[in-house]
Design a protein around this motif. Structure first.
Motif, PDB file in Angstrom:
ATOM      1  N   ASN A  92       0.858  -1.191   0.000  1.00 46.11           N
ATOM      2  CA  ASN A  92       0.000   0.000   0.000  1.00 46.11           C
ATOM      3  C   ASN A  92       0.895   1.242   0.000  1.00 46.11           C
ATOM      4  N   PRO A  93       0.589   2.211  -0.860  1.00 47.67           N
ATOM      5  CA  PRO A  93       1.470   3.390  -0.933  1.00 47.67           C
ATOM      6  C   PRO A  93       1.583   4.145   0.394  1.00 47.67           C
ATOM      7  N   GLN A  94       0.578   4.005   1.249  1.00 50.13           N
ATOM      8  CA  GLN A  94       0.622   4.665   2.572  1.00 50.13           C
ATOM      9  C   GLN A  94       0.887   3.652   3.680  1.00 50.13           C
ATOM     10  N   GLY A  95       1.369   2.481   3.309  1.00 46.00           N
ATOM     11  CA  GLY A  95       1.494   1.389   4.279  1.00 46.00           C
ATOM     12  C   GLY A  95       2.344   1.728   5.489  1.00 46.00           C
ATOM     13  N   ARG A  96       3.491   2.371   5.250  1.00 47.13           N
ATOM     14  CA  ARG A  96       4.364   2.659   6.404  1.00 47.13           C
ATOM     15  C   ARG A  96       3.742   3.705   7.327  1.00 47.13           C
ATOM     16  N   GLU A  97       3.104   4.709   6.735  1.00 50.27           N
ATOM     17  CA  GLU A  97       2.424   5.697   7.583  1.00 50.27           C
ATOM     18  C   GLU A  97       1.332   5.013   8.414  1.00 50.27           C
ATOM     19  N   LYS A  98       0.567   4.150   7.758  1.00 54.36           N
ATOM     20  CA  LYS A  98      -0.511   3.456   8.476  1.00 54.36           C
ATOM     21  C   LYS A  98       0.067   2.569   9.573  1.00 54.36           C
ATOM     22  N   GLY A  99       1.230   1.973   9.318  1.00 55.66           N
ATOM     23  CA  GLY A  99       1.899   1.144  10.329  1.00 55.66           C
ATOM     24  C   GLY A  99       2.239   1.968  11.567  1.00 55.66           C
ATOM     25  N   ILE A 100       2.778   3.166  11.343  1.00 60.41           N
ATOM     26  CA  ILE A 100       3.118   4.049  12.476  1.00 60.41           C
ATOM     27  C   ILE A 100       1.834   4.410  13.234  1.00 60.41           C
ATOM     28  N   LEU A 101       0.774   4.681  12.491  1.00 62.63           N
ATOM     29  CA  LEU A 101      -0.484   5.079  13.136  1.00 62.63           C
ATOM     30  C   LEU A 101      -1.200   3.899  13.797  1.00 62.63           C
ATOM     31  N   ALA A 102      -0.669   2.684  13.571  1.00 56.76           N
ATOM     32  CA  ALA A 102      -1.207   1.502  14.271  1.00 56.76           C
ATOM     33  C   ALA A 102      -0.264   1.067  15.389  1.00 56.76           C
ATOM     34  N   GLY A 103       0.770   1.892  15.683  1.00 63.19           N
ATOM     35  CA  GLY A 103       1.595   1.584  16.854  1.00 63.19           C
ATOM     36  C   GLY A 103       3.049   1.265  16.577  1.00 63.19           C
ATOM     37  N   ALA A 104       3.481   1.229  15.308  1.00 61.80           N
ATOM     38  CA  ALA A 104       4.904   0.999  15.025  1.00 61.80           C
ATOM     39  C   ALA A 104       5.693   2.264  15.360  1.00 61.80           C
ATOM     40  N   ASN A 105       7.019   2.117  15.555  1.00 68.06           N
ATOM     41  CA  ASN A 105       7.827   3.300  15.919  1.00 68.06           C
ATOM     42  C   ASN A 105       9.198   3.326  15.257  1.00 68.06           C
ATOM     43  N   VAL A 106       9.392   2.488  14.237  1.00 71.04           N
ATOM     44  CA  VAL A 106      10.701   2.380  13.585  1.00 71.04           C
ATOM     45  C   VAL A 106      10.483   2.328  12.071  1.00 71.04           C
ATOM     46  N   VAL A 107      11.416   2.937  11.314  1.00 71.75           N
ATOM     47  CA  VAL A 107      11.442   2.697   9.860  1.00 71.75           C
ATOM     48  C   VAL A 107      12.858   2.281   9.473  1.00 71.75           C
ATOM     49  N   MET A 108      12.947   1.502   8.406  1.00 69.56           N
ATOM     50  CA  MET A 108      14.253   0.950   8.011  1.00 69.56           C
ATOM     51  C   MET A 108      14.556   1.241   6.550  1.00 69.56           C
ATOM     52  N   PRO A 109      14.915   2.499   6.245  1.00 72.25           N
ATOM     53  CA  PRO A 109      15.211   2.808   4.849  1.00 72.25           C
ATOM     54  C   PRO A 109      16.436   2.035   4.359  1.00 72.25           C
ATOM     55  N   ASN A 110      16.469   1.832   3.056  1.00 78.12           N
ATOM     56  CA  ASN A 110      17.515   1.035   2.440  1.00 78.12           C
ATOM     57  C   ASN A 110      18.791   1.851   2.251  1.00 78.12           C
ATOM     58  N   LEU A 111      19.912   1.279   2.691  1.00 77.56           N
ATOM     59  CA  LEU A 111      21.222   1.924   2.502  1.00 77.56           C
ATOM     60  C   LEU A 111      22.087   1.135   1.531  1.00 77.56           C
ATOM     61  N   SER A 112      21.560   0.043   0.992  1.00 78.76           N
ATOM     62  CA  SER A 112      22.356  -0.792   0.088  1.00 78.76           C
ATOM     63  C   SER A 112      22.684   0.024  -1.172  1.00 78.76           C
ATOM     64  N   PRO A 113      23.843  -0.256  -1.795  1.00 76.40           N
ATOM     65  CA  PRO A 113      24.154   0.457  -3.041  1.00 76.40           C
ATOM     66  C   PRO A 113      23.033   0.220  -4.060  1.00 76.40           C
ATOM     67  N   VAL A 114      22.674   1.262  -4.788  1.00 71.61           N
ATOM     68  CA  VAL A 114      21.566   1.144  -5.745  1.00 71.61           C
ATOM     69  C   VAL A 114      21.827   0.021  -6.754  1.00 71.61           C
ATOM     70  N   SER A 115      23.106  -0.212  -7.072  1.00 70.56           N
ATOM     71  CA  SER A 115      23.450  -1.235  -8.075  1.00 70.56           C
ATOM     72  C   SER A 115      23.012  -2.649  -7.671  1.00 70.56           C
ATOM     73  N   VAL A 116      22.802  -2.906  -6.371  1.00 63.90           N
ATOM     74  CA  VAL A 116      22.431  -4.272  -5.962  1.00 63.90           C
ATOM     75  C   VAL A 116      20.976  -4.372  -5.489  1.00 63.90           C
ATOM     76  N   ARG A 117      20.335  -3.241  -5.324  1.00 60.63           N
ATOM     77  CA  ARG A 117      19.012  -3.263  -4.657  1.00 60.63           C
ATOM     78  C   ARG A 117      17.986  -4.177  -5.302  1.00 60.63           C
ATOM     79  N   LYS A 118      17.949  -4.126  -6.641  1.00 59.55           N
ATOM     80  CA  LYS A 118      16.934  -4.943  -7.313  1.00 59.55           C
ATOM     81  C   LYS A 118      17.235  -6.421  -7.132  1.00 59.55           C
ATOM     82  N   LYS A 119      18.484  -6.743  -6.846  1.00 58.07           N
ATOM     83  CA  LYS A 119      18.881  -8.151  -6.731  1.00 58.07           C
ATOM     84  C   LYS A 119      18.480  -8.748  -5.381  1.00 58.07           C
ATOM     85  N   TYR A 120      18.285  -7.885  -4.387  1.00 62.77           N
ATOM     86  CA  TYR A 120      17.837  -8.396  -3.073  1.00 62.77           C
ATOM     87  C   TYR A 120      16.318  -8.434  -3.110  1.00 62.77           C
TER      88      TYR A 120
END
Ligand code: SAM
Ligand code: FES
Length: 345
Positions: A277-305
Motif C-alpha cells: 500500500n502506498p501509505q502502508g508505512r504511515e498506516k503502520g506508524i499510526l497503528a503503533g509501530a515506531n521504527v522505519v528501516m530505509p535502504n542503505l544498500s548500493p543502488v546497483s544491488v538493490r533490485k537483486k535483493y
C-alpha cells in the motif's frame, strides 16, 4: 470487541481463544479503536519520535530455500552478489552522514563470510562509528558464532520465528529447517545479551487465525526487544508464486495488538507494508509501530535483493529514501530522530 481490546490494553495479554476471537471478528470501527489505543501506548513510550535503521543488504546468496523467499537457493534466476567490507563501510559512511545511528546488516545464510570476516566487518564499523549500533540479520548460526559477533560489538539480532506452529513451519520451509532450531537460536541470542527481534509474515500460505494466535502467545512468552511483522508478498520464482499477498488491514491489526502486548518493543513499519500500500508505512506508524528501516544498500544491488515482487525503493539513492521517509513521517505528525534507538525496558 472493545472489552477485549481494553483488557489487552490493561493486562498486556490475552488467552489464545480471545486473540482468535479478535482476529476473526474485528471490523473497521473496532480496528480504529484498537489503533487509537496502540498509538496512545506508542506515544507514551516514544513520543512522536521515529527511530531509523539503515538497512544494508550485504549478500543475496543463501544456503536455505525457504519456500516463500525470492533469494532462496532454489531460485536459479536470481542474480547473486556479495558486498565486501569496503562496500559495507561505504554504505555506513553515507548512512552516518544522513543521520543513521543503527546499521542493520542483513543477508541470506551465506557461508562465504566466515565468522572471522563477520567479526572484522563489525570491528571496522565500530571503530569508525563508535556511537552507532549494529544489528545483524544473518539467520541461524551456532551459539559460539553469535557469541563472537556479540564480543566484537554487535548489539542486536533479528531472526523472525516465521510461525510458532510446527506444522505450519514445515509447510513454509524445507526439512533441513525446524521451529525448534529457530527457537534455540532465539533463546541463545537473548542469553548472550543481544537485543533480539523476532516476528512473522502476515498472510503466509497455510496461516490461520489459530496459528496467528500461537504467534502472539510465543511473542509474549519470548518477550523480544523488537518485533518485525509485515505482509507476505509472493515472488514469481518461488513455489508460492501464485499465492495471495497478506492484507494491509490484518497486518495493521497485528502491529497494534503487539504494541498493546509489549508497550516498549521496537516495531518497524516495514518495506513490505509500504509495498502492498502506498501509505502502508504511515498506516503502520499510526497503528503503533515506531521504527522505519530505509535502504542503505548500493543502488546497483538493490533490485537483486528481491525477497518478493515489486519491492519499493529499489531505484532510489539512500539520501532520497531518508528524505522521502522524513517527509512522510512529518505529514502524519512524527519526526525521524538521530538516535541509536536502543530498547529501553
Ligand atoms: N537470512 C536471514 C533470515 O532468514 O533471518 C535474513 C534474511 S530473510 C530474507 C529476512 C526476512 O524476510 C525473513 O525473516 C522473512 O520473514 C522475510 N521474507 C522473506 N520472503 C518474503 C516474502 N516473500 N514476503 C515478505 N517477507 C518475506
Ligand atoms: Fe535464505 Fe531467504 S531463503 S534469506
Amino acid at each position: 470487541m472493545k472489552q477485549l481490546i481494553d483488557k489487552l490494553y490493561e493486562k498486556q495479554q490475552l488467552a489464545k481463544d480471545e486473540y482468535i476471537h479478535i482476529l476473526n471478528n474485528i471490523d473497521a470501527a473496532s480496528s480504529e479503536y484498537l489503533f487509537e489505543k496502540a498509538r496512545e501506548v506508542s506515544r507514551r513510550s516514544f513520543g512522536t519520535s521515529i527511530y531509523t535503521r539503515g538497512l544494508i543488504e550485504f549478500t543475496n546468496y543463501c544456503r536455505n530455500n525457504c519456500y516463500y523467499c525470492g533469494i532462496g537457493s532454489g531460485n536459479k534466476k536470481a542474480d547473486r552478489y556479495r558486498l565486501s567490507r569496503e562496500d559495507i563501510l561505504d554504505c555506513c559512511k553515507t548512512g552516518y552522514e544522513l543521520g543513521f545511528r543503527t546499521f542493520v546488516l542483513q543477508g541470506g545464510e551465506d557461508n562465504h563470510y566466515s565468522d572471522k570476516d563477520i567479526v572484522e566487518i563489525i570491528t571496522s564499523i565500530k571503530q569508525d562509528y563508535p556511537d552507532c549500533a549494529i544489528t545483524l540479520s544473518t539467520g541461524e548460526k551456532s551459539s559460539s558464532s553469535y557469541q563472537k559477533y556479540f564480543e566484537a560489538g554487535a548489539d542486536r539480532y533479528l531472526l523472525r520465528h516465521e510461525t510458532a506452529n510446527d506444522e505450519h513451519y514445515s509447510r513454509l520451509h524445507p526439512e533441513s529447517l525446524s521451529l525448534a532450531d529457530r527457537k534455540r537460536c532465539l533463546y541463545s541470542l537473548k542469553e548472550i545479551g543481544f537485543q533480539v527481534g523476532t516476528g512473522f509474515m502476515v498472510g503466509s500460505p497455510y496461516q490461520t487465525t489459530a496459528t496467528l494466535a500461537e504467534d502472539l502467545l510465543f511473542i509474549k512468552e519470548f518477550n523480544p526487544h523488537m518485533v518485525g511483522i509485515g505482509p507476505f508478498i509472493p515472488h514469481s520464482e518461488t513455489r508460492f508464486a501464485s499465492e495471495a499477498a497478506g492484507s494491509l488491514e490484518l497486518t495493521l491489526v497485528l502491529i497494534a495488538l503487539i504494541r498493546l502486548m509489549l508497550p516498549k518493543s521496537l516495531i518497524p513499519a516495514t518495506t513490505a507494508l509500504g509495498t502492498i500500500n502506498p501509505q502502508g508505512r504511515e498506516k503502520g506508524i499510526l497503528a503503533g509501530a515506531n521504527v522505519v528501516m530505509p535502504n542503505l544498500s548500493p543502488v546497483s544491488v538493490r533490485k537483486k535483493y528481491s525477497l518478493y515482487d515489486n519491492k519499493i525503493c529499489t531505484g532510489e539513492e539512500a539520501a532520497e529514501c531518508r528524505f522521502c521517509l522524513a517527509g512522510r513521517m512529518e505529514k502524519i505528525g512524527y519526526q525521524l530522530v538521530v538516535d541509536r534507538g536502543d530498547y529501553k525496558g
